[in-house]
Design an enzyme around this catalytic site. Sequence first.
Site, short mmCIF file in Angstrom:
data_model
loop_
_atom_site.label_atom_id
_atom_site.label_comp_id
_atom_site.label_asym_id
_atom_site.label_seq_id
_atom_site.Cartn_x
_atom_site.Cartn_y
_atom_site.Cartn_z
N ARG A 121 9.21 48.98 86.83
CA ARG A 121 9.95 50.02 86.17
C ARG A 121 11.45 49.42 86.23
O ARG A 121 12.34 50.73 86.30
CB ARG A 121 9.77 51.27 86.66
CG ARG A 121 8.26 51.91 86.35
CD ARG A 121 8.09 53.42 86.45
NE ARG A 121 6.91 53.87 86.42
CZ ARG A 121 5.88 53.90 87.61
NH1 ARG A 121 6.32 53.48 88.62
NH2 ARG A 121 4.83 54.30 87.23
N LYS A 143 20.92 45.48 75.45
CA LYS A 143 19.80 45.66 74.64
C LYS A 143 18.82 44.37 75.00
O LYS A 143 19.14 43.32 74.82
CB LYS A 143 20.25 45.56 72.86
CG LYS A 143 20.81 46.72 72.44
CD LYS A 143 20.78 46.67 71.21
CE LYS A 143 21.51 47.89 70.33
NZ LYS A 143 21.87 47.91 68.92
N GLU A 185 29.19 36.45 64.87
CA GLU A 185 29.28 37.72 65.41
C GLU A 185 30.77 37.85 65.81
O GLU A 185 31.09 39.25 65.81
CB GLU A 185 28.54 37.50 66.77
CG GLU A 185 26.85 37.24 66.56
CD GLU A 185 26.11 38.72 66.24
OE1 GLU A 185 26.74 39.69 65.73
OE2 GLU A 185 24.93 38.61 66.05
N LYS A 227 33.19 44.86 72.42
CA LYS A 227 31.69 45.32 72.50
C LYS A 227 31.60 46.07 73.84
O LYS A 227 30.86 47.14 73.92
CB LYS A 227 30.89 44.21 72.76
CG LYS A 227 29.35 44.59 72.95
CD LYS A 227 28.20 43.56 72.62
CE LYS A 227 26.97 44.30 72.65
NZ LYS A 227 25.64 43.40 72.31
N GLU A 237 23.37 53.80 71.68
CA GLU A 237 23.37 53.91 70.32
C GLU A 237 23.23 55.20 69.41
O GLU A 237 22.54 55.42 68.35
CB GLU A 237 22.72 52.75 69.56
CG GLU A 237 23.28 52.28 68.09
CD GLU A 237 22.30 51.25 67.73
OE1 GLU A 237 22.63 50.11 68.47
OE2 GLU A 237 21.87 51.06 66.60
N ARG A 241 27.84 52.77 68.51
CA ARG A 241 27.43 51.30 68.53
C ARG A 241 26.69 50.87 67.21
O ARG A 241 26.40 49.54 67.34
CB ARG A 241 26.44 51.44 69.80
CG ARG A 241 25.90 50.09 70.08
CD ARG A 241 25.25 50.18 71.63
NE ARG A 241 24.82 48.58 71.85
CZ ARG A 241 24.31 48.28 72.91
NH1 ARG A 241 24.27 49.06 73.91
NH2 ARG A 241 23.97 46.87 73.09
N ASN A 245 26.12 46.40 64.22
CA ASN A 245 25.19 45.94 63.52
C ASN A 245 25.50 45.76 62.13
O ASN A 245 24.86 45.44 61.12
CB ASN A 245 24.03 47.13 63.35
CG ASN A 245 23.26 46.95 64.68
OD1 ASN A 245 22.76 45.87 64.93
ND2 ASN A 245 22.79 47.89 65.14
N HIS A 248 23.84 43.26 59.73
CA HIS A 248 22.59 42.98 60.40
C HIS A 248 21.32 43.63 59.77
O HIS A 248 20.09 43.04 60.07
CB HIS A 248 22.54 43.49 62.02
CG HIS A 248 23.31 42.56 63.00
ND1 HIS A 248 24.61 42.35 62.79
CD2 HIS A 248 22.83 41.98 64.07
CE1 HIS A 248 25.15 41.44 63.72
NE2 HIS A 248 24.05 41.50 64.51
N HIS A 252 19.00 40.86 59.36
CA HIS A 252 17.40 40.83 59.87
C HIS A 252 16.44 40.75 58.74
O HIS A 252 15.34 40.13 58.96
CB HIS A 252 17.34 42.35 60.71
CG HIS A 252 17.98 42.23 62.07
ND1 HIS A 252 18.12 43.61 62.80
CD2 HIS A 252 18.52 41.42 62.73
CE1 HIS A 252 18.79 43.21 63.77
NE2 HIS A 252 18.88 41.97 63.78
N HIS A 265 19.59 33.47 63.76
CA HIS A 265 20.24 34.66 63.64
C HIS A 265 21.65 34.82 63.29
O HIS A 265 21.93 35.69 62.35
CB HIS A 265 19.95 35.28 64.92
CG HIS A 265 20.62 36.71 65.11
ND1 HIS A 265 19.95 37.90 64.67
CD2 HIS A 265 21.75 37.30 65.73
CE1 HIS A 265 20.63 38.95 64.74
NE2 HIS A 265 21.95 38.39 65.53
#
Length: 364
Positions: A121, A143, A185, A227, A237, A241, A245, A248, A252, A265
């Site tokens: 956990r 993330k 980025e 960031k 997010e 946040r 993206n 993205h 994506h 990417h």
Amino acid sequence: MRTVDILNVALANRSYPILIGADLLGRADLFAARCAARDILIVSNTTVAPLYLPRLAASLAGRRAIEVTLPDGEAHKTLANMARVLDVLVANRFARDCAVVALGGGVVGDLAGFVAATYQRGVTFVQVPTTLLAQVDSAVGGKTGVNHPGGKNLIGAFHQPTLVVSDTTTLATLPARELRAGLAEVIKYGLICDAVLFGWLEAHLEPLLAGDPAALAHVIRRSCEIKTAVVARDEREAGERALLNLGHTFGHALEAATSYKEWLHGEAVGAGLVMAADMSHDIGLLPAAEAARVRTLVERVGLPTRFEGLAPQALRDHMRLDKKVQDGQLRLVLLRRIGEAFLTADYPAAALTRTLARHCGGAA
Ligand code: NAD
Ligand code: GLY
């Protein structure tokens, strides 16, 4: 001894430092001061391990350090490989006070971070990013996750590292294509909230592309500042946040529509930035001259902005799985101007259709 630039990510009792500088991998003192675990699992890949794992392992001498070397590539950011790493932790009876250390780019970092988030956990996680993209983005902010055949990063968790060590010397071995992908980025940060950074990139692109250490250290520092400030305000997010993206949702979709095999990417993000700028202009927000600056900078970096043989509908289908879909509505990050992005579901559907049509089938 060389200087270490230290940036703090302010998250109350989960705050952590990002260390940026040359030759940090060999600095046992930095690891000793900030990661006390005696049992350490180092996750890397077949490209990065031969280059940098011995140096990192030497800095962790005196502890029980076990290494897992994964195959290289986005296609290996899978649940199956995550299970493989978990198996090693279990087989070696690692307890909850162990640490998982990711040595590599964003693929290794995301997967190892997800392992750290779920084993018992949640255990200590240290990021040692070795690509520009990972140093400016993926190693920071918590993330973690893996891909699913149905979509990118569909399975994951938020799990902050306790330490990020960005050794800028490692970027010397990074292939030029990967360096360019990482710059996408950085352009993103300028577009979202820092017109000065965007202008600086326009003015200093040549030294950056040549791998000039001072220029790279500058953009790593500034990107991490932006960031970490966003993450500190909106870790999970809930709102702001999502601006990180920018580009993205398009990117994506491009990656997924080409089965993660054609586009890096960062390359897909670069094309996505141009599409977001183009659509923002289409709906009367971003002035034409600024949309042109975005396209020009992305092209000067050497990132592709044209894609042949993809139907707009294929991209649209993949966009439906985007994590910014809410109540069935696809929300997009768009631009009012360079340095000001916003998240919205309020755009004419026809504008998205036009943007996709303009960029698919080679008609960029
Ligand atoms: P990557 O991890 O695949 O690394 C790129 C290539 O460079 C690989 O072949 C790798 O082996 C090689 N490499 C790494 N370091 C090297 C070095 N120093 N010298 C020589 N070769 C080196 O790709 P990436 O661009 O670093 O990361 C992309 C991934 O990051 C994607 O999976 C993306 O989804 C993820 N990502 C995550 C976040 C986040 O917030 N977690 C943010 C952005 C991207
Ligand atoms: N790369 C987007 C984020 O970390 O939120």
